[in-house]
Design an enzyme around this catalytic site. Structure first.
Site, PDB file in Angstrom:
ATOM      1  N   GLN B 145       1.098  -1.427   0.110  1.00 39.70           N
ATOM      2  CA  GLN B 145       0.626  -0.287   0.034  1.00 39.70           C
ATOM      3  C   GLN B 145       0.762   0.658   0.174  1.00 39.70           C
ATOM      4  OE1 GLN B 145      -2.352   1.073   3.882  1.00 39.70           O
ATOM      5  NE2 GLN B 145      -3.585  -0.996   2.816  1.00 39.70           N
ATOM      6  N   SER B 180       4.407  -0.885   4.624  1.00 36.78           N
ATOM      7  CA  SER B 180       4.880  -2.800   4.655  1.00 36.78           C
ATOM      8  C   SER B 180       4.916  -3.633   3.958  1.00 36.78           C
ATOM      9  CB  SER B 180       4.170  -3.550   5.374  1.00 36.78           C
ATOM     10  OG  SER B 180       3.624  -2.507   7.047  1.00 36.78           O
ATOM     11  N   GLU B 263      -8.637  -3.292   5.673  1.00 36.17           N
ATOM     12  CA  GLU B 263      -8.038  -3.159   6.368  1.00 36.17           C
ATOM     13  C   GLU B 263      -7.870  -3.873   7.657  1.00 36.17           C
ATOM     14  OE1 GLU B 263      -5.004   0.030   6.260  1.00 36.17           O
ATOM     15  OE2 GLU B 263      -3.459  -1.104   7.307  1.00 36.17           O
ATOM     16  N   GLU B 390      -6.896   6.387  17.849  1.00 36.07           N
ATOM     17  CA  GLU B 390      -7.717   7.711  17.896  1.00 36.07           C
ATOM     18  C   GLU B 390      -9.125   7.924  16.663  1.00 36.07           C
ATOM     19  OE1 GLU B 390      -4.682   7.472  18.254  1.00 36.07           O
ATOM     20  OE2 GLU B 390      -4.530   7.750  20.082  1.00 36.07           O
TER      21      GLU B 390
END
Lengths: 303, 408
Positions: B145, B180, B263, B390
């Site tokens: 990604q 990643s 995801e 958050e």
């Protein structure tokens, strides 16, 4: 997962909310009118989760939990239950015996030995109809197998978990509505991240406990597994209500501390229900001992 | 679950077992024994590059074997090498495969097959689907990604990597970060700014980028927990043909949402080998005994609370997976799983740190002590990756609880 389709479940949920928000005296006839016996017949576990969820949301105090226990124990008509000395209401006319239920033992007392020994519980939840049976009442051991007893306690714990989840839903709905309506600094309280994050955490805890409850209701598992799953569920319900109520009271500000707001009703009810049949603290002690003594901790297969 | 509807599944399950019996060994049942096996608790690989490369090769080979035997893409369209079976079949296969000792294919599946694959299927052109999907599910193409940037993390819609029109396509210029598996990947899905004058969500376009193109440079980022799982990716005048665009020009945000929802759905229930072990009741109970806390009532209660919460989180994941695999779109409720997963791993790390005490920071060579530092140092990442805690809470507050929006 259930014999009842999604549409039926949704409409049953609405009807139950109406019934339990109504006058408690008419409960059994109102449930009969709803055709409740058929729902129970179709899927007893789902029916219990629905019923006690509605009771929790309505903050109603009834003796419906006794039905769960007496059915599981195979007790005759006219039996009421004392949960380690707590009766959920004063036994009505025609009651013949009281079963005193604990995690590891059940005893039975004729009603004649009980009547003079009941006192209304004056706890901090003023809205319950609970009574306390004085501790000198012991009675005869009830003639049931250890498995039957374990399944009865597990069924009652799942019902209590559903009820605590219901109470939490109501409390969270109060908090959402309060923080949406009330403005400070020119904007709704809920538009501040400190507030929305607290409510999001409460939501996550509730949904997680709900999933645990659903999984604990799987019937075709060994008794020890069913008992453990119910302990986990009731334990989670206890920790969840503590977290939810802490956040809900906090976001209500000083209003949440008074009897002017309804929040106290949810707070006290959830705390009282946590104590019935093992508080989250007692259950975590037991779960911890089991784990360290190598008891299998496999979750119920729920896919 | 009722068994009456299981008959068509039973034949499939038999087929899966026959395939696995022929190609893999059954997993030994005493996998969790204190003092045995590799002493790792980490989420991120700390292996030297040549070991890591060997693991990736094994993953690719196993995915190829699955694919050639009809288990590489159980729910995918036949046109692209799938079996067109239901999500329940997929679930059944995963459950059966878990009984066998097979290579971990996370490097392929978590991002590429789990997130980018569904995105290509929903938003790619037919020739792009043909070009990449079978190759991805055969284990040949690993996808990453290309989303976050130095200036666009949680505020992903603020991406500044530019894609400008050329005669036959686009030229990409910018920097991506926290990428990643880029070091192993052949393609990346990049979000680029195509209209700097439009409101930020409306000026983004998504592209598939062949990472072997001139101008692509991947640099590893080393983490405090050890290892270098994620990377910086520099795009310097990379020419991308227009057929590699996913979705509409300036419609990239919608494409990105498909990826992000998938995801969150996958982050909450993945388990790398080290993490899978620390999530097991038996291993944690052994830690209490071995660290001399078997009679410590407070530690015992904390262990019970954590394992109860792990059980609960597992139930929630299963319920979510069940819904996803029966065709539901991943929704904001996946954020609940993501939140709990991070919280539970963090609590385990802190409990372990207290139990092993000073042996956490100094390597005494004693099995099952110093290795917990891997989990402790990985724990902060769990609350960041796949969307910060958050942001998850904002999503739950707004999209599930219906709270009023924050002022922007």
């Amino acid at each position: 997962m259930t014999a009842l389709d999604a549409q039926t479940l949704a409409s049953v949920r609405v009807s139950l909310d109406e019934v339990l928000a109504g006058t408690p005296g008419d409960l059994s006839s109102a449930l009969a009118e709803l055709g409740w016996a058929d729902v129970v017949e179709a899927d007893r576990e789902t029916a219990a989760v629905l019923l006690f969820g509605a009771q929790g949301r309505a903050l109603a105090s009834t003796r419906l939990l006794d039905d769960v226990v007496t059915h599981a124990l195979g007790s005759p008509e006219g039996t009421v239950v004392a949960y380690a000395g707590i009766l959920l209401g004063r036994p009505e006319e025609g009651t013949e015996q009281v079963v005193v239920l604990d995690e590891n033992a059940a005893a039975v007392l004729p009603i004649t030995e009980v009547s003079g020994r009941l006192q209304p519980v004056r706890g901090f939840d003023r809205a319950t109809t609970w009574h306390r049976l004085d501790t000198t009442a012991s009675g005869e051991p009830l003639d049931v197998s250890a498995e039957t007893l374990a399944l009865a306690v597990a069924a009652a714990r799942r019902a209590l978990t559903a009820e605590i989840v219901g109470v939490c839903e109501t409390a969270l709905a109060m908090a959402v509505s309060h923080t949406t309506v009330r403005h400070q600094y020119g904007r709704p309280l809920a538009s501040f991240q400190a507030v929305r994050h607290a409510l999001a955490e409460a939501h996550a805890a509730i949904e997680n406990t709900r999933a645990t409850l659903e999984a604990a209701g799987v019937a075709d598992a060994p008794v020890a597994t069913v008992a453990r799953a119910a302990r986990v569920a009731k334990h989670r319900a206890g920790t969840t209500q503590a977290l939810v109520m802490r956040h809900v009271v906090q976001v209500h500000g000083a209003m949440g501390l008074t009897l002017e707001s309804d929040v106290h009703r949810a707070v006290t009810r959830a705390a009282a229900l946590d104590v019935l049949l093992g508080s989250s603290r007692e259950l975590s002690t037991r779960l911890g001992l089991d784990l360290l003594s190598g008891a299998p901790a496999e979750p119920i297969a729920a896919i | 679950m009722t068994t009456t509807e299981a008959d068509p599944l039973a034949a499939f399950a038999d087929e899966a077992r026959a395939f696995l019996d022929a190609h893999a060994e059954r997993r030994s049942t005493d996998a969790v024994i204190w003092g045995k096996g590799e002493d790792h608790t980490g989420y991120f690989s700390e292996d030297p590059p040549e070991v890591e490369q060997a693991l990736v090769d094994q993953a690719r080979a196993w995915q190829r074997t699955r694919y050639e035997n009809g288990f590489g893409w159980i729910t995918g369209p036949e046109a692209y090498g799938g079996r067109e079976l239901s999500g329940v079949h997929d679930l059944v296969y995963d459950q059966i495969e878990a009984e066998y000792d097979v290579p971990d294919t996370g490097v392929l599946s978590l991002i590429g097959l789990g997130m980018i694959g569904p995105t290509i299927l929903s938003h790619g052109r037919d020739e792009i689907k043909e070009l990449y999907l079978p190759a991805m599910f055969r284990g040949e193409v690993i996808a990453c990604q290309l989303f976050s940037e130095p200036g666009a993390g949680s505020d992903l819609a603020g991406v500044q990597t530019r894609a400008s029109r050329t005669e036959d396509g686009w030229v990409l210029r910018g920097q991506k970060v926290w990428t990643s598996v880029a070091q192993h990947a052949q393609i990346g899905m990049a979000l680029c700014r195509t209209d700097p004058d439009a409101p930020k969500h409306k000026g983004i376009t998504a592209f598939l980028v062949d990472l072997s193109l001139p101008g692509v440079e991947v640099r590893p980022l080393r983490q405090m927990s050890g290892g270098a799982e994620f990377n910086e990716v520099f795009l310097t005048d990379v020419h991308v043909p227009d057929d590699h665009r996913l979705g509409e020009v300036n419609g990239g945000w919608r494409v990105a949402l498909t990826t992000l929802m998938n995801e969150r759905a996958s982050v909450g229930n993945e388990a790398s080998t080290g993490v899978a072990r620390v999530l097991s009741d038996g291993f944690l109970a052994a830690l209490l005994h071995e660290s001399g806390h078997g009679e410590d009532a407070a530690a015992r209660r904390r262990l019970a609370e954590i394992t109860a919460d792990l059980t609960a989180a597992e139930y929630l994941n299963r319920a979510t997976i069940r819904r996803l695999r029966s065709g539901a779109q991943p929704g904001p409720e996946a954020s609940v799983s993501k939140l709990l997963w991070a919280q539970n791993l963090t609590r385990i790390a802190h409990l372990a740190a207290e139990l092993v005490g000073p042996r956490l920071t100094a390597d005494t060579g004693e099995w099952g002590t110093f290795s917990w530092n891997e989990l402790l140092l990985s724990a902060p990442a769990f609350r960041i990756l796949g969307g910060t805690e958050e942001i998850m809470k904002n999503i739950l507050g707004e999209r599930v609880l219906g709270l009023p929006k924050e002022p922007s």
